[in-house]
Design a protein around this motif. Sequence first.
Motif, PDB file in Angstrom:
ATOM      1  N   HIS A  76      18.484 -29.249  12.600  1.00  0.00           N
ATOM      2  CA  HIS A  76      17.624 -30.297  12.084  1.00  0.00           C
ATOM      3  C   HIS A  76      17.373 -31.421  12.935  1.00  0.00           C
ATOM      4  CE1 HIS A  76      17.044 -33.119   8.342  1.00  0.00           C
ATOM      5  NE2 HIS A  76      15.892 -32.412   8.828  1.00  0.00           N
ATOM      6  N   HIS A  96      22.498 -33.972   6.343  1.00  0.00           N
ATOM      7  CA  HIS A  96      21.837 -33.631   5.208  1.00  0.00           C
ATOM      8  C   HIS A  96      22.458 -32.236   4.466  1.00  0.00           C
ATOM      9  CE1 HIS A  96      19.443 -35.631   8.195  1.00  0.00           C
ATOM     10  NE2 HIS A  96      19.225 -36.262   7.371  1.00  0.00           N
ATOM     11  N   TRP A  98      23.041 -29.361   5.450  1.00  0.00           N
ATOM     12  CA  TRP A  98      22.348 -27.975   5.659  1.00  0.00           C
ATOM     13  C   TRP A  98      23.599 -27.026   5.970  1.00  0.00           C
ATOM     14  CZ3 TRP A  98      17.246 -27.507   9.075  1.00  0.00           C
ATOM     15  CH2 TRP A  98      16.332 -28.304   8.607  1.00  0.00           C
ATOM     16  N   PRO A 111      19.952 -28.298   1.157  1.00  0.00           N
ATOM     17  CA  PRO A 111      20.057 -29.002  -0.295  1.00  0.00           C
ATOM     18  C   PRO A 111      18.987 -29.753  -0.734  1.00  0.00           C
ATOM     19  CG  PRO A 111      22.135 -29.381   1.086  1.00  0.00           C
ATOM     20  CD  PRO A 111      20.928 -28.898   1.931  1.00  0.00           C
ATOM     21  N   SER A 112      18.094 -30.362   0.206  1.00  0.00           N
ATOM     22  CA  SER A 112      17.109 -31.163  -0.045  1.00  0.00           C
ATOM     23  C   SER A 112      15.735 -30.439  -0.859  1.00  0.00           C
ATOM     24  CB  SER A 112      16.714 -32.135   0.894  1.00  0.00           C
ATOM     25  OG  SER A 112      15.841 -31.255   2.189  1.00  0.00           O
ATOM     26  N   SER A 114      13.259 -28.553  -3.082  1.00  0.00           N
ATOM     27  CA  SER A 114      12.891 -28.444  -4.471  1.00  0.00           C
ATOM     28  C   SER A 114      12.420 -27.016  -4.932  1.00  0.00           C
ATOM     29  CB  SER A 114      11.892 -29.543  -4.757  1.00  0.00           C
ATOM     30  OG  SER A 114      10.677 -29.286  -4.283  1.00  0.00           O
ATOM     31  N   ASP A 117       9.219 -26.063  -2.560  1.00  0.00           N
ATOM     32  CA  ASP A 117       8.901 -26.234  -1.401  1.00  0.00           C
ATOM     33  C   ASP A 117       9.167 -24.406  -1.011  1.00  0.00           C
ATOM     34  OD1 ASP A 117       9.435 -28.509   0.131  1.00  0.00           O
ATOM     35  OD2 ASP A 117      11.303 -28.866  -0.990  1.00  0.00           O
TER      36      ASP A 117
END
Length: 373
Positions: A76, A96, A98, A111-112, A114, A117
Motif C-alpha cells: 500500500h 492501515h 491491511w 479494513p477501510s 465500504s 467498493d
Amino acid sequence: MSEAVRTMMQMNAEVAQETGAATADPGFLWDFWYPAARSAEIRGQKLVTAMLLEVPLVLGRTSEGKVFAMRDSCPHRGIPLSYGRLDGKVVECCYHGWQFDACSGQCVEIPSLSSQDKLKVDRIFAGHFPCEERDGYVWVYMNNPGTRLPETIPAVPALTIFSDKYKITHLSCELPSHIDHGIIGLMDPAHGPFVHQSWFWRKRASIHEKAKQFEPIPNGFRMSPHSPSTNSAPYQLLKKITGKPVTTTIDFVLPNLRTEIDQSGQMWFSSRATVTPVRRDLCRIDFVAAWNLFFLPVWIFRMFGKTFLRQDQETMIQQAEGLKHNPRLMLIDDADRPAKWYFALKANLIESRRTGAPMVHPMSGPVTLRWRS
Ligand code: FES
Ligand SMILES: [Fe+2]
C-alpha cells in the motif's frame, strides 16, 4: 519548491551518488537459495527482519510451524510490514491494517473498504519468497525481482551426514566486503599460514609446496579426494586415532557454497560454509559442521572455529579499508586459480541465463594446481 523539500532532494541525490544505488550492478546471483536466519530465531508470533541481496525481508512462523518470508514493505504505502503484527496466519500492516496471508502474500482484508467498493482485494499481493528450513537455517529462494518464479525450484542445499548419531554446531560472522571478496577469501589457499597461524593449526614456518588435483563439477569445482596436509594438527590426530588414512574432499558450488568432507574409517566430519550477500558492502559467513568424532566436544570445536572465523573477519576488515580507494588488483597462478574459476563460473552462468544456451564450464577437465602454503 520549499527549501526543506529542495534540501531533502539534494540529500537523496547525494546519498544515491555515494552508494551508487540507482546505477551500479551489485553483482548478485539471483534465483538461488540463501540462508536468511537461524531457525531458532524465528519463533512464536515474532516478526524478524533480515536482508538478502539488498532486499529487506520479514520472516516469521505460522501457528502451524511453517516459516515464511515476505518483502518487508507493505504494497500500500511501503511501510515495513515488520512493524505490524502476526496472528499466526496473517500479517497485519501497522499503518492501515491491511492483512496478508503470511504464506502466499495475498491480501485478505482492507479494513477501510465500504460495501460500495469494487476493489478486488485478492488481486493484491505483498512480495513473498519461497522459504524453507534446513540444517537449522531458514532459507529463502531469491528470485530476480520483476521475474516470475520458475515452475520447479531446486531443493535447498543439505549438509551431507554419514551416520544417525552426530554432533552439529553453527557459527557465523559478518564481513564488510562485497560478496566476490568474501568468496575468494573463503577459497583462497595461500592465506592460511599468514592469517591462521596458531599453535593448533599450523605455523608459518611449516609452509611447503603442495599439489592438489581439481575437477569440474556442475556449477563448481572439486578439490579431488586427497589426504590433507601434513602440517595440520587436527588431521594428524584423526589419523592416529582411527589408524586409517584420512581423505578430504572440498567442493565449491555457485552461488556461494563451500563444503568439506573428511573421512577416516567410520569417523567423519562434514562442514559447509556459505557466504551470503546482504548488501553490496556486507556479506555473512554461515558455517555449519557435523561430525561423529567422539573425541571432539562441541565447545572445543566452537572455540577453535570462532578463532578461525575471527582471523578471517579481521583480515577482511583490513582489506575493506584498502578497497575503499579502488586499487587495481591481481589474481596469480596457481594460488588464485580457484578465484579465477569462480569469476568465470559466475560470468558463464549469467551468460547462459541471458541466452538460454547451456552453461559453459571454465574447466575442460581435471587440473593439478601447485602452490606453497
Ligand atoms: S501502508 Fe500498509 S496498510 Fe497502508
Ligand atoms: Fe581463512
